[in-house]
Write an enzyme that holds these catalytic residues in place. Structure first.
Site, short mmCIF file in Angstrom:
data_model
loop_
_atom_site.label_atom_id
_atom_site.label_comp_id
_atom_site.label_asym_id
_atom_site.label_seq_id
_atom_site.Cartn_x
_atom_site.Cartn_y
_atom_site.Cartn_z
CG ASP A 154 37.25 38.41 33.50
OD1 ASP A 154 37.01 39.43 32.83
OD2 ASP A 154 36.35 37.72 34.01
CD GLU A 155 35.95 33.81 32.95
OE1 GLU A 155 35.79 32.79 33.65
OE2 GLU A 155 35.03 34.63 32.75
#
Length: 676
Positions: A353-354
């Protein structure tokens, strides 16, 4: 504002348990200025109801007028020849012995129909209960749990615990009686995966805290604990091939604290402890982003060969492993192989993620190299839903974990079309680190405020368009720890929302009813009090109080007007206390539920420094119950005393307000306790 002092929380879990333990003789509390001790005989344990069980069972048929009372000479009988059934029996005995004082020997069951005590049998359960379900029969003569597996027996035991009085969770002997309402429950889960995540990277949480969290979540049939073991702020697991990950990368945390890490022996202890409670550990090493702790530990993982400084802030998206270096994949292979060797569960979580510092092509290159490394260990890939990107190849058995804010997501539906399963963790519904309301602490609010009803009112099976229920593996409630620094914080954020998520994962959708659920949840309050769980007393829930002795309501969870929740003075309970503004009219207001009308003792805990006075009016349901109540000086803001009043409550919901009457405001208020 009061002068600040260094925060030094009282240490020692034994002291926290002791202050909640319900003793056979209770010491009632100091009145202002006098050390008056009143002894009150302990109340009999209040009988539970089949309607109290959380998660709600598939089928529950009460037997009116039938009650089983556990006798002192009772035994626990387990399936002959099954070591796993015996282990479940020993766990049950370990829960019941301290509170009942009974020996409760565990032995193999004989042939024939059980005629007494508590039996845990691996025969006679209908095939419909599957691998995790059970049948529980309670007559006036015996309690019998039947299942097809030890997991099913364990889940049946969790239901039995909730059918016994709340005081059965006490660590000291209670008077009983230990009754179980009669009837039959047939029960099995809607989804195979019912999890919670604990982030130990942003703030490190020691082995004992993780074990206690495992004990709490097991009661609600949570069967997966996802441990977020690495992030920008800290690396929390020893990797022999890369030792500085733990010793250097694990040396700090958010805010610059000492951090910490688990040795391999400690991690394996967590895995074994969880397995005894039918919980599977899912370890996460977040990659290629959220990696500053690793990058700081080894310069060669950076594209420029320069190690950045350790990071103690809370920003995201700025770090990335160097996806073009072969060293990176050697690193990933070493880490995943060592972790897999210690993890008997089926999944390795690789984050994903991210990863804002990684281009889309670099991200795909990295994931397409790393996913086969997971498969090579014999595990299946789990990752946040960003791993569903179209350029990322599908790996067999892959699970994507959805954490978005919308009810449609092309990354997830695309992954599902290739055969992926989904674990549902929408941040605006399931994230336990979100604040309940704007007035509660700790927590964040970037995904919104999540009160209990918000956590409850969504359907995991139909939540995402393009994702049929058949593709949903289950649900998970993540608890990120940017603001969650203590065990009290963990408890306050998880309870009561985690049982709501557990209900969505276990119970059939046909049982979904907020009005009924809030009653079930309210019945859990006395049990949590006995267990020492520092939970948030949501005003949305009618918390049971009648016949349960003392119930505590933290000030920081109340409605606050012209005051602020703080944590800068040591010795408080919960997550903090309320510092009144120096103004008349500032107040703290609690919502208190009572099973019956009548008088109660109201104990208010406060600190007043060297001042004497700061009077307050105490009102109940808008009517003044005590006017101009003055408070002695306590000598220091870290010294807490109590003031006890008697007030009358109505049956049902009540409001209790403590209002400052002078320009000096009120003293710092830690909590009120209501005692019948």
């Amino acid at each position: 504002m009061r002068p600040a002092v260094p925060l030094e929380r009282a240490s020692g879990r034994s002291s926290r348990l002791a202050r909640f333990a319900v003793l056979s003789l209770m010491v009632a509390l100091l009145t202002a200025g006098a050390e008056v001790v009143v002894f009150t005989a302990a109340e009999p344990a209040r009988a539970a109801s089949i309607g109290d069980v959380v998660p709600a069972p598939v089928s529950a048929q009460p037997a009116s007028g039938t009650v089983y009372t556990l006798p002192a000479e009772a035994g626990i009988f387990t399936e002959a020849g099954s070591a796993q059934a015996a282990e479940v029996g020993n766990l049950l005995a370990g829960i019941l012995r301290p509170s009942t004082g009974y020996p409760l020997p565990v032995s193999a069951a004989g042939s024939g129909t059980p005629s007494g005590g508590i039996s845990l049998l691996l025969s006679g359960a209908d095939a419909s209960v599957g691998q995790q379900g059970y049948r529980l029969d309670v007559t006036s003569a015996s309690v019998v749990i039947r299942a097809r597996t030890a997991t099913g027996l364990f889940n049946g035991v969790q239901t039995l615990r909730q059918l016994l009085p709340a005081e059965v969770e006490s660590t000291t002997v209670r008077p009983g009686p230990w009754t179980v309402p009669g009837g039959r429950i047939v029960d099995y889960p809607r989804f195979a995966y019912r999890g919670t995540m604990l982030d130990v990277s942003r703030h490190f949480h020691p082995l004992a805290t993780v074990k206690r969290y495992i004990d709490r979540i097991a009661l609600y049939k949570i069967n997966y604990l996802h441990l977020h073991l690495s992030d920008d702020q800290g690396w929390r697991i020893v990797v022999d091939a890369w030792p500085r990950l733990a010793t250097y990368g694990g040396s700090t945390q958010v805010g610059g604290g000492a951090g910490g890490y688990y040795t391999k022996a400690q991690y394996q202890d967590i895995v074994a402890y969880a397995a005894q409670r039918q919980i599977t550990i899912v370890p996460e090493i977040d990659m290629p982003g959220h990696t500053n702790a690793a990058l700081a530990s080894y310069a060669e993982l950076n594209c420029n060969g320069v190690a950045p400084a350790l990071y103690t802030g809370t920003d995201v998206g700025f770090s990335s492993l160097c996806t073009s270096k072969e060293t990176t994949y050697t690193f990933a292979q070493n880490v995943l192989a060592e972790l897999a060797a210690m993890t008997p569960g089926p999944y390795l979580h690789i984050g994903g993620d991210e990863a804002s510092a990684t281009s889309a092509s670099q991200y795909a290159t990295f994931m397409n190299r790393v996913q086969p490394l997971v498969a090579a260990t014999g595990k299946a890939v789990m990752g946040w839903h960003q791993i569903g990107a179209s350029a990322v190849q599908h790996s067999p058995g892959r699970v994507t974990q959805y954490w978005g804010l919308t009810t449609s997501d092309s990354l997830v539906s695309g992954a599902v079309s290739k055969g992926a399963k989904v674990v549902m963790s929408p941040a605006n519904k399931a994230y336990l680190d979100m604040k309940y309301t704007s007035a509660t602490t700790p927590g964040q609010n970037w995904a919104g405020y999540i009160e209990v009803q918000t956590a409850y009112e969504w359907n995991p099976g139909t939540y995402l368009s393009g994702v049929p229920e058949s593709a949903v593996l289950g649900v998970e409630a993540p608890l990120w720890t940017e603001t969650v620094a203590t065990e009290d914080h963990i408890e306050t954020m998880a309870f009561p929302r985690l049982p709501a998520i557990a209900k969505l994962g276990w119970s059939p959708w046909s049982t979904h009813n907020w009005t009924a659920f809030r009653q079930r949840l309210g019945a859990q309050g006395p049990r949590w009090t006995v267990m020492g769980i520092d939970f948030y007393r949501s005003p949305q829930v009618p918390w049971a109080t009648g016949g349960q002795g003392t119930v505590r309501y933290e000030a920081e969870n109340a409605v606050i007007s012209r005051g602020v929740a703080e944590s800068n003075h040591a010795g408080f309970s919960g997550t903090g206390f309320v510092n009144y503004d120096n103004a008349a009219g500032s107040y703290v207001q609690w919502t208190v539920n009572a099973a019956a009308a009548g008088p109660v003792s109201l104990r208010l805990r406060y600190a007043n420094g060297t001042s004497t006075g700061r009077p307050m009016d105490v009102s109940v349901n808008g009517t003044t119950a005590a006017a101009g109540v003055a408070f002695n000086g306590t000598g220091a803001w870290t010294t807490w005393q109590t003031r006890t009043l008697t007030v009358d409550l109505n049956a049902g919901t009540n409001t209790i307000r403590a209002t400052a009457t002078t320009s000096g405001g009120g003293p710092n208020v830690d909590y009120i306790e209501v005692q019948r």
